[in-house]
Design a protein around this motif. Structure first.
Motif, PDB file in Angstrom:
ATOM      1  N   VAL A 138     -25.443   1.368 -21.239  1.00  0.00           N
ATOM      2  CA  VAL A 138     -26.295   0.174 -21.279  1.00  0.00           C
ATOM      3  C   VAL A 138     -26.213  -0.576 -19.952  1.00  0.00           C
ATOM      4  N   PHE A 139     -25.021  -0.654 -19.377  1.00  0.00           N
ATOM      5  CA  PHE A 139     -24.849  -1.318 -18.086  1.00  0.00           C
ATOM      6  C   PHE A 139     -25.648  -0.606 -16.993  1.00  0.00           C
ATOM      7  N   VAL A 140     -25.612   0.717 -16.973  1.00  0.00           N
ATOM      8  CA  VAL A 140     -26.372   1.473 -15.969  1.00  0.00           C
ATOM      9  C   VAL A 140     -27.870   1.293 -16.176  1.00  0.00           C
ATOM     10  N   ILE A 141     -28.329   1.279 -17.421  1.00  0.00           N
ATOM     11  CA  ILE A 141     -29.752   1.064 -17.698  1.00  0.00           C
ATOM     12  C   ILE A 141     -30.170  -0.314 -17.199  1.00  0.00           C
ATOM     13  N   MET A 142     -29.336  -1.314 -17.434  1.00  0.00           N
ATOM     14  CA  MET A 142     -29.649  -2.663 -16.961  1.00  0.00           C
ATOM     15  C   MET A 142     -29.638  -2.712 -15.435  1.00  0.00           C
ATOM     16  N   MET A 143     -28.693  -2.005 -14.800  1.00  0.00           N
ATOM     17  CA  MET A 143     -28.583  -2.020 -13.343  1.00  0.00           C
ATOM     18  C   MET A 143     -29.793  -1.368 -12.679  1.00  0.00           C
ATOM     19  N   LEU A 144     -30.225  -0.232 -13.213  1.00  0.00           N
ATOM     20  CA  LEU A 144     -31.340   0.481 -12.605  1.00  0.00           C
ATOM     21  C   LEU A 144     -32.672  -0.205 -12.869  1.00  0.00           C
ATOM     22  N   ASN A 145     -32.787  -0.934 -14.004  1.00  0.00           N
ATOM     23  CA  ASN A 145     -33.973  -1.704 -14.336  1.00  0.00           C
ATOM     24  C   ASN A 145     -35.249  -0.875 -14.201  1.00  0.00           C
ATOM     25  N   LEU A 146     -35.265   0.228 -14.910  1.00  0.00           N
ATOM     26  CA  LEU A 146     -36.402   1.149 -14.835  1.00  0.00           C
ATOM     27  C   LEU A 146     -37.578   0.646 -15.654  1.00  0.00           C
ATOM     28  N   GLY A 147     -38.772   0.895 -15.180  1.00  0.00           N
ATOM     29  CA  GLY A 147     -39.959   0.677 -15.994  1.00  0.00           C
ATOM     30  C   GLY A 147     -40.587  -0.690 -15.909  1.00  0.00           C
ATOM     31  N   ASP A 192     -39.178  -7.200 -17.382  1.00  0.00           N
ATOM     32  CA  ASP A 192     -38.157  -7.485 -18.386  1.00  0.00           C
ATOM     33  C   ASP A 192     -38.698  -8.141 -19.648  1.00  0.00           C
ATOM     34  N   SER A 193     -39.568  -9.146 -19.524  1.00  0.00           N
ATOM     35  CA  SER A 193     -40.025  -9.866 -20.714  1.00  0.00           C
ATOM     36  C   SER A 193     -40.822  -8.955 -21.647  1.00  0.00           C
ATOM     37  N   GLN A 194     -41.663  -8.092 -21.089  1.00  0.00           N
ATOM     38  CA  GLN A 194     -42.448  -7.182 -21.925  1.00  0.00           C
ATOM     39  C   GLN A 194     -41.528  -6.157 -22.598  1.00  0.00           C
ATOM     40  N   ARG A 195     -40.546  -5.659 -21.876  1.00  0.00           N
ATOM     41  CA  ARG A 195     -39.615  -4.679 -22.424  1.00  0.00           C
ATOM     42  C   ARG A 195     -38.792  -5.297 -23.553  1.00  0.00           C
ATOM     43  N   GLU A 196     -38.330  -6.536 -23.379  1.00  0.00           N
ATOM     44  CA  GLU A 196     -37.535  -7.175 -24.422  1.00  0.00           C
ATOM     45  C   GLU A 196     -38.350  -7.442 -25.671  1.00  0.00           C
ATOM     46  N   HIS A 252     -25.868   7.905  -5.644  1.00  0.00           N
ATOM     47  CA  HIS A 252     -26.990   8.246  -4.757  1.00  0.00           C
ATOM     48  C   HIS A 252     -28.326   7.743  -5.309  1.00  0.00           C
ATOM     49  N   ILE A 253     -28.507   7.783  -6.614  1.00  0.00           N
ATOM     50  CA  ILE A 253     -29.746   7.248  -7.181  1.00  0.00           C
ATOM     51  C   ILE A 253     -29.837   5.767  -6.955  1.00  0.00           C
ATOM     52  N   GLY A 254     -28.741   5.043  -7.203  1.00  0.00           N
ATOM     53  CA  GLY A 254     -28.731   3.604  -6.984  1.00  0.00           C
ATOM     54  C   GLY A 254     -28.908   3.241  -5.510  1.00  0.00           C
ATOM     55  N   ARG A 255     -28.301   3.989  -4.624  1.00  0.00           N
ATOM     56  CA  ARG A 255     -28.409   3.729  -3.199  1.00  0.00           C
ATOM     57  C   ARG A 255     -29.830   3.996  -2.704  1.00  0.00           C
ATOM     58  N   HIS A 256     -30.437   5.066  -3.185  1.00  0.00           N
ATOM     59  CA  HIS A 256     -31.797   5.408  -2.781  1.00  0.00           C
ATOM     60  C   HIS A 256     -32.776   4.351  -3.262  1.00  0.00           C
TER      61      HIS A 256
END
Length: 166
Positions: free
Chosen positions: A68-77, A80-84, A157-161
């Motif tokens: 869950v922490f990684v999903i929040m960090m990457l913030n994909l998609g 935030d308000s629409q996703r929540e 590497h994904i986060g850095r990129h």
């Protein structure tokens, strides 16, 4: 007892299928938690209560918090308000809720006096697990550590990129 094991195994397989087929990462994580809990029920029914406790504490607890922490960090998609708002719909919680209810009902039935005397296999102790991990399966433990290291480097590497905007 066989019916309970088959029910728990069915919930495990159904949850795993739902993890693979979900498009929203948080929904997949919810199904993964249910899958791990159902797998721990299977382990208890096989007499591996120590492994079941580790499954709940480490995987369904700590590793899922990390996911869950990684999903929040990457913030994909989406924003935030629409996703929540999408997460609050009952249909997002219905599937994991039904599967979790089946697993909880099964556990309560096993713990109740109505189930009668339950003959479980001999329990696997902490000593048995330690001997297996550090003698017979020491190579597998080391290979898993390399796999976890590869996942960590990939996430870095994904986060850095993404951070660099490339």
């Amino acid at each position: 007892m066989h019916a309970l094991a088959l029910l728990a195994a069915g919930v495990t397989v159904m949850g795993a299928i739902m993890v693979i087929t979900r498009r929203v990462a948080v929904h997949a994580v919810l199904y993964l938690v249910v899958t791990l809990l159902a797998l721990s029920v299977v382990l208890v029914l096989l007499g591996a209560s120590f492994a079941a406790m580790l499954e709940v504490i480490i995987y369904a607890g700590a590793i899922m918090v990390l996911f869950v922490f990684v999903i929040m960090m990457l913030n994909l998609g989406q924003p935030d308000s629409q996703r929540e708002k999408e997460w609050l719909h009952p249909r997002a919680w219905l599937g994991p809720g039904i599967l979790a209810t089946i697993v909880c009902t099964e556990l309560l039935y096993c713990a109740s006096p109505l189930s009668g005397p339950v003959r479980l296999p001999l329990p696997i102790t902490v000593h048995d697990v330690g001997l297996s991990l550090f003698s017979r399966y020491v190579l597998m433990v080391e290979l898993v550590s390399f796999l976890l290291l590869a996942g960590l480097v990939t996430a870095f590497h994904i986060g850095r990129h993404r951070e660099g905007g490339h």
